[in-house]
Design an enzyme around this catalytic site. Structure first.
Site, PDB file in Angstrom:
ATOM      1  N   LYS A  16       0.917  -1.074   0.112  1.00 37.94           N
ATOM      2  CA  LYS A  16      -0.004  -0.015  -0.105  1.00 37.94           C
ATOM      3  C   LYS A  16       0.761   1.084  -0.116  1.00 37.94           C
ATOM      4  O   LYS A  16       1.897   1.304   0.775  1.00 37.94           O
ATOM      5  CB  LYS A  16      -0.741  -0.090   1.341  1.00 37.94           C
ATOM      6  CG  LYS A  16      -2.319  -0.445   0.892  1.00 37.94           C
ATOM      7  CD  LYS A  16      -3.064  -0.165   2.399  1.00 37.94           C
ATOM      8  CE  LYS A  16      -4.509   0.038   2.090  1.00 37.94           C
ATOM      9  NZ  LYS A  16      -5.157   0.011   3.457  1.00 37.94           N
TER      10      LYS A  16
HETATM   11  O1  G3P Z   1      -7.815   0.371   5.226  1.00 37.99           O
HETATM   12  C1  G3P Z   1      -8.044   1.460   4.919  1.00 37.99           C
HETATM   13  C2  G3P Z   1      -9.533   1.987   5.262  1.00 37.99           C
HETATM   14  O2  G3P Z   1     -10.283   1.195   4.809  1.00 37.99           O
HETATM   15  C3  G3P Z   1      -9.402   2.717   6.665  1.00 37.99           C
HETATM   16  O3  G3P Z   1     -10.965   2.877   7.004  1.00 37.99           O
HETATM   17  O4  G3P Z   1     -12.535   3.112   8.654  1.00 37.99           O
HETATM   18  O5  G3P Z   1     -10.289   4.001   8.912  1.00 37.99           O
HETATM   19  O6  G3P Z   1     -11.705   5.127   7.350  1.00 37.99           O
HETATM   20  P1  G3P Z   1     -11.475   3.982   7.991  1.00 37.99           P
END
Ligand code: G3P
Length: 214
Positions: free
Chosen positions: A81
């Site tokens: 990533k």
């Molecule tokens: O892994 C990346 C993403 O899905 C993070 O999600 O809930 O922290 O915005 P969030």
């Protein structure tokens, strides 16, 4: 569908259902587990036979490339990533030429998504929930990315990320997102329905009467 967690118990439970084909992590998710990166990757790769995203944290392209190659050397399923910015794009270009799989992350606009695909990203992750949080339509970004990628037949796959609830998953599937990466809680919410639970209880109660009668 991928699982968005670094928690090995959640990964085991979700993977055993047979519906999860990959895992995404990020530095925040890994930090919550309190394990070394090596240990976390070893555990996850032992359970999941599919793409596993792990984020590079270096800031300059040469360092991102070196870190990505090190991460990729841990296991053939590792996808690196990389946040979308100038240094990240430069790194993605080189890594794609070197056949290192990348997941360009923290994507919040169609222009960022277009640049990531042009650089040769394997996957691109629009953060749907975080856009919704600031009053924008995260899923609209996913739809526009899909349209653009299809216009030009980019092989880059769209991972709907920052998924917060089952409706996000349903819409992502309806508009044709290649992948949705979901928290374990959302997977549970997708599966459970009170009418299913009630229905099973009623069937079992009625069946007990049939058994009693025979
Ligand atoms: O892994 C990346 C993403 O899905 C993070 O999600 O809930 O922290 O915005 P969030």
């Amino acid at each position: 569908m991928f699982l968005d967690t670094a928690n090995i118990e959640e990964i085991k439970a979700a993977y055993s259902l047979g519906v999860i084909s990959g895992v995404t992590t990020n530095p925040s998710l890994l930090a919550k587990e309190g394990k070394s990166l090596d240990a976390a990757i070893r555990e996850i790769t032992a359970v999941v036979d599919g793409p596993i995203s792990v984020e590079a944290v270096s800031q300059e392209a040469p360092a991102i490339i070196a870190e990505a190659e090190k991460l990729a050397s841990f296991h053939p399923n590792i996808v690196v990533k990389i946040p979308v910015n100038a240094e990240g794009l430069k790194a993605v270009k080189v890594l794609s030429e070197r056949k290192v799989k990348t997941n360009v992350t923290l994507v919040f606009s169609v222009n960022q998504a277009l640049l990531a695909a042009l650089a040769g990203a394997t996957y691109v992750s629009p953060f749907v929930g975080r856009l919704d949080d600031i009053g924008q339509d995260g899923m609209q970004l996913v739809a526009e990315m899909l349209e653009i990628y299809r216009n030009y037949s980019f092989p880059t796959q769209v991972i709907a990320a920052s998924i917060r609830h089952p409706l996000h998953v349903a819409i992502a599937a309806k508009i044709g997102a290649d992948i949705a990466t979901i928290p374990y809680k959302v997977l549970t919410q997708m599966l459970n329905h009170p009418l299913t639970t009630l229905g099973i209880e009623k069937f079992l109660a009625d069946w007990a009467k049939v058994s009693d009668a025979s």
